[in-house]
Design an enzyme around this catalytic site. Sequence first.
Site, PDB file in Angstrom:
ATOM      1  N   ASP A  93       0.784  -1.222   0.000  1.00 47.17           N
ATOM      2  CA  ASP A  93       0.000   0.000   0.000  1.00 47.17           C
ATOM      3  C   ASP A  93       0.824   1.284   0.000  1.00 47.17           C
ATOM      4  OD1 ASP A  93      -2.305  -1.571   0.137  1.00 47.17           O
ATOM      5  OD2 ASP A  93      -2.163  -1.708   2.309  1.00 47.17           O
ATOM      6  N   CYS A  94       2.147   1.185   0.037  1.00 49.90           N
ATOM      7  CA  CYS A  94       2.944   2.408   0.044  1.00 49.90           C
ATOM      8  C   CYS A  94       4.283   2.149  -0.619  1.00 49.90           C
ATOM      9  CB  CYS A  94       3.152   2.926   1.470  1.00 49.90           C
ATOM     10  SG  CYS A  94       4.236   1.885   2.465  1.00 49.90           S
ATOM     11  N   ASP A 111       1.175  15.355 -38.177  1.00 50.06           N
ATOM     12  CA  ASP A 111       0.868  14.842 -39.499  1.00 50.06           C
ATOM     13  C   ASP A 111      -0.418  15.531 -39.965  1.00 50.06           C
ATOM     14  OD1 ASP A 111       0.940  13.153 -41.765  1.00 50.06           O
ATOM     15  OD2 ASP A 111      -0.491  11.803 -40.821  1.00 50.06           O
ATOM     16  N   THR A 123      -2.946  14.216 -42.786  1.00 47.11           N
ATOM     17  CA  THR A 123      -4.051  13.316 -43.091  1.00 47.11           C
ATOM     18  C   THR A 123      -4.333  12.373 -41.925  1.00 47.11           C
ATOM     19  OG1 THR A 123      -3.412  13.395 -45.414  1.00 47.11           O
ATOM     20  CG2 THR A 123      -4.932  11.653 -44.756  1.00 47.11           C
TER      21      THR A 123
END
Length: 744
Positions: free
Chosen positions: A15-16, A439, A441
């Site tokens: 948990d830590c 880009d 298209t």
Amino acid sequence: MTDTRKTRFKVDGMDCASCAGKIDTAVRRMPGVEDVSVSVTAGTMTVTHAASGDLAAIGAKLSGLGYAATPLASARGGCAHDHHAHAHDDGPSHRQEDTGTRTPAAASPMGLHGDHHGAGGEGAWWRSRKGRLTLFSGVALLLAYALGHLVPAIAPFAFVAALLVGLIPIARRAVMAALAGTPFSIEMLMTVAAIGAVVIDAGEEAAAVVFLFLVGELLEGVAAGRARQSIQALAALVPKTARLEENGVTREVPAEDLAVGALILVRPGDRIPADGTIMDGESAIDEAPVTGESTPVLKGVGAAVFAGTVNGDGALRVRVSAAAADNTIARVIRLVEEAQESKAPTERFIDRFSTYYTPGVVAVAALVAILPPLLAGASWSEWVYKGLAILLIGCPCALVISTPAAIAASLSAGARRGLLLKGGAVLERLGALTAVAFDKTGTLTDGKPQVTDIIAFDRSEVEVLRYAAAVDQGSSHPLALAVLARAAAEGVKIPPASAARALGGKGVIATVDGEAVFFGSPKAAGERVPLSDDRLAAIARLNDDGKTVSVLLVGDVPAGAIAMRDEPRADAGAGLDALRAGGIRTVMLTGDNRRTAAAIGAALRIEVRAELMPEDKQRIVSELRRDGLVVGKVGDGINDAPALAAADVGIAMGGGTDVALETADAAILHGRVGDVARMIDLSKRTMRNIRQNIALALGLKAVFLVTTVLGVTGLWPAILADTGATVLVTLNALRLLRLPATRP
């Protein structure tokens, strides 16, 4: 060459960051283990090990540290091989390796230890091992207070007994961690402080501090569990069953059993159980759960749909395009979990800092406890007490969790908005971008032509569209599809055409309503029927705007013309404006002709480089970097892959090729240009949150360090300075889960 394998484990009770550090150190020292990558927020660990490695031994090692490890099997059966797989934390990898797991639904856990004991794991917190231990410790402390009040003579013994209820499991974990290579763990500091407090006759306070420590660990687990659930909740969006159509019969089957190519029926209001393509029907699809799109998107035959999205008011028949283990949500979860295991530069710095910080704190605590009594004749009891308090204040948990908690929350929040980032390093670099190359298209434009102008010569605009659509029926050419889409949008009734045939490179000819109709290039039309200078000038103006023009002849008369162009995405202008407002230079890199590119560039007010080959795009990106710019590259095609790899951050647009997604550091699922600015904003918000967390963690420790030395605060505030700061830092990081809603 040594045969290596990668195995991903589900780790309960982690948990830590302190937990992750102990696990990493312990497993890394085991025979046959080459590399370890641990994610606190995902609750996972990926181990690169020799093919002959003992997975049971890894599970037993973690069990001794107080965690339960469950290897996750690949949906394809067994853990994935990787013959030279080494996970590096020194920077983002452009290629994500198969870690042997797909999705929580697809995995087949082989439990080594089935006890879910982390507060952040499955089930209610009070049923977890940490929850039960905290409750027992609290009850023991209350009983000690009651007995001490009733029989004062036994109060010291009662508090020591209450202390041992919580301390024995903590001390056991401390010893196991020390034997596994982590002598300066928080459990060891806690054990030394508690035993020292008993020695100086502060047993009551020591028992209370142990209980507060357990409460803090429990709160850390609850907060970590909340962070995990934010991304794991995506898996719950995919329905468990699907309606499969076979030989005209519909039957209900498990969604995970759907094969690529299967045909499924999706009723109105149902969640779509798999990625696929609509084969029949039209409906508004609510994509908010997957992409963050705020309004339903109307989709018809040929459109792609995602698993977990919600069908609107029309029945759809969908051809499955991806197995359950590879659908959009599964890929999102996999990418986020892999990303959470890769460390950002800030996180790596904090990790290195903490390795020196904790022993330094122990040394300071020892000096505070010893020097004043030795040199100034001060009270041993008073200064040993202060030294013990400094031990607790010095725990680095809050500091170490400050960065990964914020990054994990951001990765999860981004994923729920369709913004995928392959690690903390990518997230950090996004905020530093000073130029973005796009880009054209499929990135700045929709990637398919649209009708922009209908010009009437001899017939009305409606008639021109009607005849053009008639001759284009049945064609799959992009220009023909654009005409048919415009006719459908305007509700034009298309007459039947006969004797239709294509004229290579010129156009198409057919008979409509008894008349010969030609629809094709101006040059080919001019060869059939002379065009006036005014009409040629109109066509030239449209060409100058980057539009493709087709001329319609009905009989021997020019009836009209239709202009088409791949138009900018609806949000392209606003998205580029948002980047420029942030001081970011924008440039378009395209292989299209200069005239078309210039027209789109002028409309979007973006710098244009046209008629480029893939290597040209890569070269320009490298030149921008040499000029001192931090460059992001956005694209969706195979020809963008070299430039994506050359950029500081490569971003693939949604619907792009697998090559682009593989090469890129990040991906935008929904294909919105504005999401590039949102990614950068998410990065900047995250870095601000990290700075806040570090200041909070160090600030609280500095304040309590001073007050402890001055004698203002003692052991109780000291443990609150540690666990309280850890919880506050985690809760602050969780604020990043609440991203503003995405607008189309």
